[in-house]
Structures are given as structure tokens and as C-alpha cells.
Design a protein around this motif. Structure first.
Motif, PDB file in Angstrom:
ATOM      1  N   LEU A   1      -8.747  19.959 -25.147  1.00  0.00           N
ATOM      2  CA  LEU A   1      -9.933  20.795 -25.324  1.00  0.00           C
ATOM      3  C   LEU A   1     -11.193  20.064 -24.863  1.00  0.00           C
ATOM      4  CD1 LEU A   1      -9.176  22.331 -28.841  1.00  0.00           C
ATOM      5  CD2 LEU A   1      -9.155  23.548 -26.655  1.00  0.00           C
ATOM      6  N   VAL A   2     -11.293  18.795 -25.186  1.00  0.00           N
ATOM      7  CA  VAL A   2     -12.457  17.997 -24.781  1.00  0.00           C
ATOM      8  C   VAL A   2     -12.520  17.875 -23.263  1.00  0.00           C
ATOM      9  CG1 VAL A   2     -13.432  15.659 -24.817  1.00  0.00           C
ATOM     10  CG2 VAL A   2     -12.659  16.731 -26.937  1.00  0.00           C
TER      11      VAL A   2
ATOM     12  N   ARG B   1     -24.544  18.152 -21.356  1.00  0.00           N
ATOM     13  CA  ARG B   1     -24.026  19.476 -21.700  1.00  0.00           C
ATOM     14  C   ARG B   1     -22.650  19.371 -22.356  1.00  0.00           C
ATOM     15  NH1 ARG B   1     -23.902  21.619 -16.850  1.00  0.00           N
ATOM     16  NH2 ARG B   1     -26.098  22.181 -16.849  1.00  0.00           N
ATOM     17  N   ALA B   2     -21.791  18.529 -21.783  1.00  0.00           N
ATOM     18  CA  ALA B   2     -20.447  18.363 -22.326  1.00  0.00           C
ATOM     19  C   ALA B   2     -20.494  17.738 -23.719  1.00  0.00           C
ATOM     20  CB  ALA B   2     -19.607  17.507 -21.386  1.00  0.00           C
TER      21      ALA B   2
ATOM     22  N   SER C   1     -11.648  21.503  -6.976  1.00  0.00           N
ATOM     23  CA  SER C   1     -11.404  20.089  -6.710  1.00  0.00           C
ATOM     24  C   SER C   1     -11.688  19.201  -7.910  1.00  0.00           C
ATOM     25  CB  SER C   1     -12.271  19.629  -5.526  1.00  0.00           C
ATOM     26  OG  SER C   1     -11.945  20.353  -4.357  1.00  0.00           O
ATOM     27  N   ILE C   2     -12.183  19.766  -9.007  1.00  0.00           N
ATOM     28  CA  ILE C   2     -12.537  18.972 -10.176  1.00  0.00           C
ATOM     29  C   ILE C   2     -11.400  18.971 -11.187  1.00  0.00           C
ATOM     30  CG2 ILE C   2     -14.073  18.816 -12.174  1.00  0.00           C
ATOM     31  CD1 ILE C   2     -16.301  19.960 -10.455  1.00  0.00           C
ATOM     32  N   ALA C   3     -11.026  17.781 -11.641  1.00  0.00           N
ATOM     33  CA  ALA C   3     -10.063  17.631 -12.728  1.00  0.00           C
ATOM     34  C   ALA C   3     -10.619  16.587 -13.690  1.00  0.00           C
ATOM     35  CB  ALA C   3      -8.697  17.202 -12.204  1.00  0.00           C
ATOM     36  N   VAL C   4     -10.286  16.733 -14.961  1.00  0.00           N
ATOM     37  CA  VAL C   4     -10.789  15.800 -15.977  1.00  0.00           C
ATOM     38  C   VAL C   4      -9.632  15.335 -16.852  1.00  0.00           C
ATOM     39  CG1 VAL C   4     -12.330  15.481 -17.946  1.00  0.00           C
ATOM     40  CG2 VAL C   4     -13.064  16.898 -16.008  1.00  0.00           C
ATOM     41  N   VAL C   5      -9.583  14.047 -17.115  1.00  0.00           N
ATOM     42  CA  VAL C   5      -8.589  13.478 -18.026  1.00  0.00           C
ATOM     43  C   VAL C   5      -9.329  12.642 -19.067  1.00  0.00           C
ATOM     44  CG1 VAL C   5      -6.625  11.916 -18.282  1.00  0.00           C
ATOM     45  CG2 VAL C   5      -6.785  13.398 -16.268  1.00  0.00           C
ATOM     46  N   VAL C   6      -9.107  12.945 -20.331  1.00  0.00           N
ATOM     47  CA  VAL C   6      -9.654  12.125 -21.417  1.00  0.00           C
ATOM     48  C   VAL C   6      -8.670  10.994 -21.687  1.00  0.00           C
ATOM     49  CG1 VAL C   6     -10.290  12.063 -23.858  1.00  0.00           C
ATOM     50  CG2 VAL C   6     -10.981  14.001 -22.434  1.00  0.00           C
TER      51      VAL C   6
END
Length: 300
Positions: free
Chosen positions: A192-193, A261-262, A212-217
Motif C-alpha cells: 500500500l505504501v 505528497r507521498a 515506466s514508474i515502479a516503486v518498491v518499499v
């Protein structure tokens, strides 16, 4: 046990950017899926849980079905199609303010072959169309296929959301609650984060960049000696150095805005102060690379 109680799964499908995630959030009553005006925002099946005295409805929001141009796109379509066979009722979403197109016809055709699973058509975004336009769209949708029901709704105003919920619950089997703890989603907090960070990044970037954007916590840990502060370490990936420059922005202003913002959204989600350590990296052509897709959480 209440023998009249119903519980089960409903799947939301439609082409990209027809309001599926917004509709799910409205029915659940809180934000469990990120939303954006950019197509293909949803990249995994997200479950939102609606609790009622007479039922528990688990809504499965899926990525938008489309003609895939990358390996990621192929995997997302495969994910949607496999989900259709695992639910009790399907909701086919078509926006009221846009004409019926090839994508809608493609999906309607796919849905006609899912067997006995009932399909309800939801004409979404009715707040963006007048009554005459809504009536025209309802008629156009009815010509696409045989639907169990067709209902006009608006996630923004709440119009006929109760009607849609009742129609879905009526098609669930009798049973006990599947999630007895009262939770609103079964998504892990780190997922979720990561999604909230990606949502923040989607705001204000050029049209070609969102895919093209990916996010990994990588890690979420309480700050030592502080019980009111969580340290979140996350990596955001783009495919090319030129895209990295777009996300960073002039003098780093855009990346700073993304982080701010995040962080506010994450704090609202977790109910605690957050320090967000956000790093931006290049993973060349990750959407087409099986090894990198797996590393970023997109499995076969």
C-alpha cells in the motif's frame, strides 16, 4: 450463525481509466486503491472489503484490460482474465461520458465466455454526463451483451452506489465472513505504501511516463528511541535516464513534491509520523525484462 448472511467476491473489470478503483474506494468507504487520471494506474489485483450487517462483499479491483505492448502488459491482462474465473459476480465498468469503443467491445466479448458467472454492467462517472447522455449510454451498453443488470453510478456523488452494492450482495453465496477482523483490505502495508508513492509520482508527469514508474518499499522500521516515527526506505524505478530527469524536475523540485505528497498519504494510512527516504533509480526497459519484472514484484 446467521443463515441469511452472504459472503463472496466481486471483480471490477473494464478498459483503463474507467473509474474502477475510484468506485471500489467509494463502496469500501476508504482509500484502498490508488487512483489517477493516467491509464493503467492499477497494476495488481487489489481487494477492498465491504462490511454490512447482512453480508461481506470482497471487491477485487483489476488492471484495465487493453492490447498489451510490453511483457508487463501481457502479465496484467493474464492476471485480469484469471481473476474472472475466481469470483461470484463480475462488474463491467463503462464510463457515461465517453463513447463505446473497441476496448469495451473486446472486454464484453471476453466476458461472454466466462461461463455462468453473472455480469453486471456499471455505467460509471454519471456526474460527468447529463441525463440524456446517460440514457444513451445505458442503451449502448445493453447492445454490447446480455447483462444480468445495468446500473448507472457515480463514485463522486454516491449516486446509486447502494443499488449496485445490493445487486452484488444478492449474487453472493450464503456463508460466514471471509475476513472476520473487520479489515478493509488484505494488502500488506508495504505494498500500500509503495502504491501511494507511485500515485504521488503520477501527478504532474508527462503522459508517456506513468507506465515506466515502479516503486518498491525496501524497509519500514520504527525509529530507534521513538514510538511515533516510522522510517520508510523506498526505491522508485524508471526505464531511462531522461525519465529520471523528468521525475527529479528543475533543481529537484518535482521529486521533493512527490516525497512530500507521498509522506502525507502514508501518514494518513498508518496513523503515525513518517520519515520517507526515497531514492530514484534507472532499471533499463524493466517492463520488457522478465528478470526485472520479478524483482519489482510482477510475477508470472
Amino acid at each position: 450463525m446467521n443463515e441469511e448472511f452472504r459472503s463472496g467476491f466481486a471483480c471490477f473489470v473494464g478498459r483503463p481509466n474507467v473509474g474502477k478503483s475510484t468506485l471500489m474506494n467509494a463502496l469500501v468507504g476508504t482509500k484502498v486503491a490508488i487512483t489517477s487520471s493516467k491509464p493503467q494506474t492499477t497494476r495488481r489485483t487489489i481487494r477492498g472489503i465491504v462490511h454490512r450487517p447482512d453480508a461481506q462483499l470482497v471487491i477485487v479491483d483489476t488492471p484495465g484490460l487493453h492490447r498489451p505492448r510490453t511483457l508487463l502488459g501481457e502479465r496484467l491482462d493474464s492476471l485480469v482474465l484469471s481473476t474472472l474465473n475466481e469470483v461470484d459476480v463480475i462488474v463491467f465498468c463503462v464510463p457515461a461520458n465517453e463513447p463505446i469503443g473497441k476496448g469495451d467491445r473486446f472486454i464484453a466479448n471476453k466476458l461472454s465466455s466466462v461461463g455462468r458467472t453473472p455480469v453486471i454492467a456499471a455505467v460509471t462517472k454519471c456526474d460527468l454526463a447529463d441525463r440524456e447522455r446517460i440514457a444513451e449510454q445505458l442503451l449502448a451498453v445493453s447492445k454490447l451483451s446480455e447483462f444480468a443488470e445495468i446500473v448507472p453510478v457515480s463514485a463522486q456523488t454516491g449516486e446509486r452506489l447502494d443499488v449496485l452494492a445490493d445487486l452484488l450482495v444478492a449474487r453472493l453465496p450464503h456463508g460466514v465472513p471471509l475476513y472476520p477482523g473487520g479489515e478493509l483490505t488484505d494488502e500488506p502495508e508495504q505494498v500500500l505504501v509503495a502504491e501511494l508513492i507511485r500515485e504521488a509520482a503520477l501527478e504532474g508527469v508527462r503522459d508517456e511516463l506513468p507506465h515506466s514508474i515502479a516503486v518498491v518499499v525496501e524497509e519500514m522500521i520504527p525509529r530507534e528511541g521513538r514510538d511515533d516515527l516510522l522510517d520508510v526506505y523506498a526505491n522508485m524505478y524508471v526505464e531511462r535516464p531522461s525519465q529520471k530527469a523528468i521525475v527529479i524536475g528543475r533543481k529537484g523540485e518535482r521529486l521533493k513534491e512527490v516525497g512530500t505528497r507521498a509522506r502525507k498519504q502514508i501518514e494518513a494510512l498508518l496513523g503515525t509520523h513518517v520519515y520517507l527516504d526515497l531514492r530514484l533509480k534507472v532499471a533499463k526497459d524493466w517492463q520488457r525484462d522478465p528478470k526485472q519484472l520479478r524483482r519489482l514484484g510482477f510475477y508470472d
